[in-house]
Design a protein around this motif. Structure first.
Motif, PDB file in Angstrom:
ATOM      1  N   ALA A 165       8.048  40.655  35.008  1.00 41.62           N
ATOM      2  CA  ALA A 165       8.111  40.966  33.570  1.00 41.62           C
ATOM      3  C   ALA A 165       6.818  40.560  32.856  1.00 41.62           C
ATOM      4  O   ALA A 165       6.601  40.933  31.706  1.00 41.62           O
ATOM      5  CB  ALA A 165       9.308  40.270  32.925  1.00 41.62           C
ATOM      6  N   HIS A 208      16.267  39.459  40.670  1.00 38.52           N
ATOM      7  CA  HIS A 208      17.512  39.749  39.938  1.00 38.52           C
ATOM      8  C   HIS A 208      18.150  38.424  39.542  1.00 38.52           C
ATOM      9  O   HIS A 208      17.767  37.360  40.051  1.00 38.52           O
ATOM     10  CB  HIS A 208      18.486  40.577  40.798  1.00 38.52           C
ATOM     11  N   ASP A 216      10.227  43.174  30.069  1.00 34.84           N
ATOM     12  CA  ASP A 216       9.315  44.304  30.163  1.00 34.84           C
ATOM     13  C   ASP A 216       9.893  45.473  29.368  1.00 34.84           C
ATOM     14  O   ASP A 216      10.941  46.015  29.718  1.00 34.84           O
ATOM     15  CB  ASP A 216       9.147  44.674  31.636  1.00 34.84           C
ATOM     16  N   THR A 255      11.091  48.819  30.976  1.00 32.73           N
ATOM     17  CA  THR A 255      12.354  48.979  31.708  1.00 32.73           C
ATOM     18  C   THR A 255      13.475  49.515  30.821  1.00 32.73           C
ATOM     19  O   THR A 255      14.590  49.710  31.268  1.00 32.73           O
ATOM     20  CB  THR A 255      12.806  47.642  32.332  1.00 32.73           C
ATOM     21  N   ASP A 300      17.530  48.579  30.688  1.00 30.36           N
ATOM     22  CA  ASP A 300      17.703  47.457  31.619  1.00 30.36           C
ATOM     23  C   ASP A 300      17.229  46.149  30.999  1.00 30.36           C
ATOM     24  O   ASP A 300      17.768  45.081  31.281  1.00 30.36           O
ATOM     25  CB  ASP A 300      16.924  47.714  32.917  1.00 30.36           C
ATOM     26  N   ALA A 301      16.211  46.240  30.152  1.00 24.02           N
ATOM     27  CA  ALA A 301      15.695  45.038  29.481  1.00 24.02           C
ATOM     28  C   ALA A 301      16.770  44.412  28.600  1.00 24.02           C
ATOM     29  O   ALA A 301      16.872  43.186  28.491  1.00 24.02           O
ATOM     30  CB  ALA A 301      14.471  45.390  28.638  1.00 24.02           C
ATOM     31  N   THR A 346       6.166  53.616  26.659  1.00 18.48           N
ATOM     32  CA  THR A 346       7.556  53.184  26.624  1.00 18.48           C
ATOM     33  C   THR A 346       8.318  53.890  25.518  1.00 18.48           C
ATOM     34  O   THR A 346       7.760  54.204  24.478  1.00 18.48           O
ATOM     35  CB  THR A 346       7.649  51.650  26.428  1.00 18.48           C
TER      36      THR A 346
END
Length: 447
Positions: A112, A197, A223, A226, A229-230, A255
């Motif tokens: 990250a 993870h 990040d 992502t 998911d972030a 992004t």
């Protein structure tokens, strides 16, 4: 700039309603439908979008808009305020301990950008707040992470506390706190171990560190690339550690921006900082209202001014203004001015901060090629001192020599010299226009 796709969609949508003298309920519904689609495409959490659209619709169809003299503008005001509130409303500042040092734990998944962000934050605290941070290497599972932090410390000329890979993180923190007090460091930044993870072992270790460190802040580094998911990562870390704030990295990249718009609403924790590039000074406090303005194409003048004040030397700027007035401006001065502007960041980002820049013909989709600036620098640096002072002496053979020396073409050299001479003529005209007006004169931007 982050949010580029979302910004384009939203700006096109609200443009349809801005100039209307009268706004109907049907107009508002059509606009909110488009806004909803734009947000979902930007990877904003579905529930967050639903709640946001509900609030916008309720306010936009309400009395404050419908009975306004400029209903279109009022609708935009509502959208801006709701977007700003969604991201936290006001800037959230770092909590400071009554008894130094102030301890900040940096946590997050591997990859990250946590270690680099720790260095950036230390640099920010020293440069912007005149603080004396101590960096603490607690990622005992990756010797490369310890080495990276030590390298960052050396680049920044800042102390890094490390005890290698055979000591538990909680013990490292205990000794680091003693070191900070002995050396009068007023901030301690703890770079903790990341994982690919989330797992129980990681969280247990981080909780042990938290018990020893008793941090004022626990910053979760995520990040922005992502996307959704972030937000899921933020939710998990928050449940286990009760994080106090989020640092979004790579917000300058390609992004969709959904993470920035969703994290505060989902976790209740504010975005404290945003990483806006790879350099060690590319970390900015996150201002929700300013970001909402940029998304809606209203610019961000305050951030632009702050960048200028941080990077443009006031004394040099005054000297440059005087040279412009008396027409003694040279290629050396031009090179110096370019250098100062480049320190402020990528030109495309700076353009996005200027209100209305996107509406100017030719600028909306203009791709500003940073390589062109490198070519200009190379051309000027290939000139002799006398040529930089007086470009009129640059004849055909000199132009050929400058082109060869700078790796460019004669036509590029000709173009730069013409632009420079045109600029000097324009300065002369502006100076003549202001003569005789008391207290008025030609001013450079940011002065």
């Amino acid at each position: 700039m982050a949010f580029e796709g979302l910004a384009d969609r939203l700006q096109n949508t609200i443009k349809k309603i801005t100039g209307k003298g009268k706004v109907s309920e049907a107009d508002v519904k059509e606009m909110t439908r488009e806004v909803r689609l734009a947000l979902l495409e930007a990877d904003v959490n579905f529930k967050v979008v639903k709640d946001l659209i509900g609030r916008i619709k309720e306010r936009a169809i309400g009395q404050e808009v419908m009975e306004s003299l400029t209903p279109g503008q009022q609708v935009i005001k509502v959208v801006k305020e709701e977007l700003s509130d969604l991201m936290g409303g006001e800037q959230s500042k770092i909590a400071v301990s009554d008894r130094p040092p102030t301890v900040i734990m940096m946590v997050g998944l591997q990859g990250a950008g946590k270690t680099t962000t720790t260095g950036k934050l230390a640099n920010y605290l020293r440069k912007k707040q005149n603080r004396s941070p101590l960096l603490v290497a607690c990622d005992i599972y990756r010797p490369a992470a310890i080495k990276q932090l030590e390298t960052l410390g050396a680049q920044l000329d800042m102390p890094v506390f490390s005890m290698g890979t055979d000591v538990k993180p909680a013990e490292i923190v205990q000794e680091a706190l003693k070191e900070a007090k002995a050396n009068h460091n007023d901030y301690v930044l703890i770079d903790t171990a990341g994982r690919l993870h989330i797992d129980e072992e990681l969280m247990g270790e981080l909780q042990e560190v938290r018990e020893v460190a008793k941090p004022e802040e626990i910053f979760l580094v995520v990040d922005a690339m992502t996307g959704q998911d972030a937000v899921n990562v933020a939710e998990s870390f928050n449940e286990q550690l009760d994080v106090t704030g989020v640092v979004l990295t790579k917000l300058d990249g390609d992004t969709r921006g959904g993470a920035a718009l969703s994290i505060k609403a989902v976790t209740g924790k504010p975005i404290k900082f945003a990483g806006m590039g790879e350099k060690l000074d590319a970390l900015e406090p996150f201002h929700p209202e300013r970001m909402a303005s940029r998304i809606l194409g209203m610019g961000d003048v305050l951030t632009l001014i702050e960048k200028a004040q941080s990077n443009i030397d006031e004394k040099q700027a005054k000297e440059l203004e005087e040279k412009m007035r008396n027409m003694s401006f040279t290629f050396d001065d031009f090179l110096e001015q370019m250098s100062q502007v480049k320190k402020m960041g990528p030109l495309e980002d700076l353009m996005s901060m200027i209100p209305g820049a996107g509406k100017i013909k030719g600028l909306k989709n203009a791709q500003i090629d940073e390589r062109q600036l490198s070519h200009i620098e190379a051309i000027i640096q290939s000139m002799t001192k006398q040529e930089r002072i007086d470009p009129n002496i640059i004849n055909a053979s000199r132009r050929k020599r400058i082109a060869v020396g700078s790796g460019t073409s004669v036509s590029q050299v000709n173009r730069l010299i013409k632009q420079f001479n045109d600029m000097k003529k324009m300065m002369k005209q502006m100076t003549n226009m202001t003569k005789g007006k008391k207290g008025k004169g030609f001013k450079l931007p940011f002065m």
